[in-house]
Design an enzyme around this catalytic site. Structure first.
Site, PDB file in Angstrom:
ATOM      1  N   ASP A  24       0.874  -1.178   0.000  1.00  0.00           N
ATOM      2  CA  ASP A  24       0.000   0.000   0.000  1.00  0.00           C
ATOM      3  C   ASP A  24       0.910   1.228   0.000  1.00  0.00           C
ATOM      4  O   ASP A  24       2.133   1.111   0.127  1.00  0.00           O
ATOM      5  CB  ASP A  24      -0.886  -0.022   1.259  1.00  0.00           C
ATOM      6  CG  ASP A  24      -1.800   1.195   1.350  1.00  0.00           C
ATOM      7  OD1 ASP A  24      -2.461   1.521   0.349  1.00  0.00           O
ATOM      8  OD2 ASP A  24      -1.837   1.850   2.414  1.00  0.00           O
ATOM      9  N   SER A  25       0.290   2.408  -0.075  1.00  0.00           N
ATOM     10  CA  SER A  25       1.090   3.628  -0.001  1.00  0.00           C
ATOM     11  C   SER A  25       1.626   3.852   1.419  1.00  0.00           C
ATOM     12  O   SER A  25       2.588   4.590   1.596  1.00  0.00           O
ATOM     13  CB  SER A  25       0.228   4.826  -0.398  1.00  0.00           C
ATOM     14  OG  SER A  25      -0.863   4.938   0.498  1.00  0.00           O
ATOM     15  N   TYR A  56      -1.240   8.182  -2.412  1.00  0.00           N
ATOM     16  CA  TYR A  56      -1.423   7.830  -3.819  1.00  0.00           C
ATOM     17  C   TYR A  56      -2.711   8.481  -4.362  1.00  0.00           C
ATOM     18  O   TYR A  56      -2.894   8.569  -5.568  1.00  0.00           O
ATOM     19  CB  TYR A  56      -1.581   6.311  -3.973  1.00  0.00           C
ATOM     20  CG  TYR A  56      -0.296   5.497  -3.966  1.00  0.00           C
ATOM     21  CD1 TYR A  56       0.942   6.072  -3.709  1.00  0.00           C
ATOM     22  CD2 TYR A  56      -0.337   4.124  -4.231  1.00  0.00           C
ATOM     23  CE1 TYR A  56       2.103   5.300  -3.711  1.00  0.00           C
ATOM     24  CE2 TYR A  56       0.819   3.347  -4.237  1.00  0.00           C
ATOM     25  CZ  TYR A  56       2.032   3.936  -3.974  1.00  0.00           C
ATOM     26  OH  TYR A  56       3.177   3.167  -3.974  1.00  0.00           O
ATOM     27  N   GLY A  57      -3.566   8.854  -3.430  1.00  0.00           N
ATOM     28  CA  GLY A  57      -4.922   9.286  -3.801  1.00  0.00           C
ATOM     29  C   GLY A  57      -5.004  10.465  -4.741  1.00  0.00           C
ATOM     30  O   GLY A  57      -6.035  10.654  -5.405  1.00  0.00           O
ATOM     31  N   ASN A  88      -6.890   0.644  -2.568  1.00  0.00           N
ATOM     32  CA  ASN A  88      -8.008   0.845  -3.504  1.00  0.00           C
ATOM     33  C   ASN A  88      -7.621   1.755  -4.656  1.00  0.00           C
ATOM     34  O   ASN A  88      -8.160   1.640  -5.750  1.00  0.00           O
ATOM     35  CB  ASN A  88      -9.198   1.447  -2.767  1.00  0.00           C
ATOM     36  CG  ASN A  88      -9.941   0.424  -1.952  1.00  0.00           C
ATOM     37  OD1 ASN A  88     -10.846  -0.224  -2.434  1.00  0.00           O
ATOM     38  ND2 ASN A  88      -9.534   0.242  -0.697  1.00  0.00           N
ATOM     39  N   THR A  89      -6.701   2.681  -4.392  1.00  0.00           N
ATOM     40  CA  THR A  89      -6.306   3.613  -5.444  1.00  0.00           C
ATOM     41  C   THR A  89      -5.604   2.846  -6.567  1.00  0.00           C
ATOM     42  O   THR A  89      -5.911   3.039  -7.746  1.00  0.00           O
ATOM     43  CB  THR A  89      -5.391   4.713  -4.852  1.00  0.00           C
ATOM     44  OG1 THR A  89      -6.065   5.292  -3.727  1.00  0.00           O
ATOM     45  CG2 THR A  89      -5.086   5.778  -5.863  1.00  0.00           C
ATOM     46  N   THR A 201      -8.126   1.398   2.062  1.00  0.00           N
ATOM     47  CA  THR A 201      -7.692   0.467   3.112  1.00  0.00           C
ATOM     48  C   THR A 201      -7.219   1.171   4.387  1.00  0.00           C
ATOM     49  O   THR A 201      -7.022   0.512   5.406  1.00  0.00           O
ATOM     50  CB  THR A 201      -6.576  -0.464   2.588  1.00  0.00           C
ATOM     51  OG1 THR A 201      -5.546   0.344   1.999  1.00  0.00           O
ATOM     52  CG2 THR A 201      -7.109  -1.437   1.553  1.00  0.00           C
TER      53      THR A 201
HETATM   54  N1  DGL Z   1      -4.822   3.048   1.291  1.00  0.00           N
HETATM   55  C1  DGL Z   1      -4.937   3.539  -0.014  1.00  0.00           C
HETATM   56  C2  DGL Z   1      -6.222   3.241  -0.690  1.00  0.00           C
HETATM   57  O1  DGL Z   1      -6.836   2.261  -0.358  1.00  0.00           O
HETATM   58  C3  DGL Z   1      -4.200   4.771  -0.400  1.00  0.00           C
HETATM   59  C4  DGL Z   1      -4.516   6.050   0.245  1.00  0.00           C
HETATM   60  C5  DGL Z   1      -3.586   7.110  -0.287  1.00  0.00           C
HETATM   61  O2  DGL Z   1      -2.384   6.868  -0.319  1.00  0.00           O
HETATM   62  O3  DGL Z   1      -4.069   8.173  -0.724  1.00  0.00           O
HETATM   63  O4  DGL Z   1      -6.637   3.934  -1.579  1.00  0.00           O
END
Ligand code: DGL
Length: 281
Positions: A24-25, A56-57, A88-89, A201
């Site tokens: 994940d990020s 990452y969003g 999820n991103t 997540t």
């Molecule tokens: N946990 C991530 C997700 O499910 C990323 C959130 C992020 O880095 O912006 O999208």
């Protein structure tokens, strides 16, 4: 790793004892990793939190794909039998490209498909809300996929970009996080929902605050547990469940952040040691 060598290596080793790679990020994927730890105690986990590049969003798909490919290579080099994009991103913006990049070399899974699939089996509701990062919501992946399986459901999606950084900064179960959660969830878009999908997540970390906001009247879907159950069914069907010798979880991050270790400690009920590595230099 060269494909031919991977096949040779795989044939020479017991593939079921190879680790599960999760990334994940940042801390978000730890919600999935911790669900995997509870559900599949015999699996070894290799976790990568790309803390140097989070969030990452709001990054471009090109950047997200570039980060994800490197992490995938890293996890495959660590002999992971599965690479689970616990983000999820990634799952909603660059999944097709990433799947194409990795699926010949390992089992590649995302977190969006299991959640969508679980809706078919859950109690049918009229109005489903989804919250996630800007990228996840703007991709339209949730609404498109929910509509495919539940064409009569009303789907309302809202980007909640402050939540992931808020969690990464350790603002949970306090006045600040309560105020931000309230500001987002009171948006007219989400009025009247019966079910809320946490399409990021990171959000299971604040799931209880969200449940409380709705006074326990809205079902708040824990995507981390659903993703872990999906992983178990995939490993079971391919006879790849580990029987559990030599379990040695490892946690990698691309940069040190103040709260990663703390939050990881909460999830894994113990102090975990973090290994910092820069995959992009
Ligand atoms: N946990 C991530 C997700 O499910 C990323 C959130 C992020 O880095 O912006 O999208």
């Amino acid at each position: 790793m060269h494909g031919g060598f991977l096949l040779f290596y795989t044939a020479m080793t017991d593939r079921s004892s190879m680790p599960v790679g999760i990334f994940d990020s940042g801390v978000g994927g730890l919600t999935v990793a911790s669900a995997v730890r509870h559900l599949l105690p015999d699996e070894t986990i290799i976790y990568f939190g790309d803390t140097a590049h989070l969030p990452y969003g709001d990054k471009s798909p090109g950047a997200i794909l570039h980060y994800s490919k490197k992490i995938t290579d890293f996890l495959i080099d660590h002999k992971c039998k599965v690479v689970l994009a616990a983000c999820n991103t990634v799952s909603s913006t660059v999944w097709d490209e990433l799947y194409g990049y990795s699926s010949g070399r390992t089992i590649a899974l995302n977190v969006l498909d299991p959640v969508i699939e679980s809706l078919v089996h859950g109690i049918q509701v009229k109005h489903i809300g989804v919250i996630g990062t800007k990228n996840t919501i703007n991709s339209g992946a949730y609404s498109r996929n929910i509509k495919k399986i539940l064409p009569d459901a009303e789907v309302s999606c809202l980007a909640t970009p402050l939540l992931a950084p808020m969690i990464e900064e350790g603002f949970i179960y306090d006045d600040i996080s309560n105020a931000i959660i309230r500001a987002y969830l009171s948006a007219s878009t989400l009025k009247g929902i019966d079910k809320l999908i946490l399409g990021c997540t990171h959000y299971p970390v604040i799931r209880n605050q969200i449940i409380k906001y709705y006074d326990f009247k809205v079902e708040v879907v824990d995507s981390a547990m659903i993703a872990a159950e999906y992983l178990r069914s995939i490993l079971e069907s391919r006879e790849l469940l580990s029987s559990g010798s030599d379990k040695n979880d490892r946690f990698f991050i691309s940069d040190h952040t103040e709260y990663f270790g703390k939050i990881a400690g909460i999830f894994f009920d113990k102090k975990i040691s973090l290994e910092k590595i820069d995959l992009w230099k």
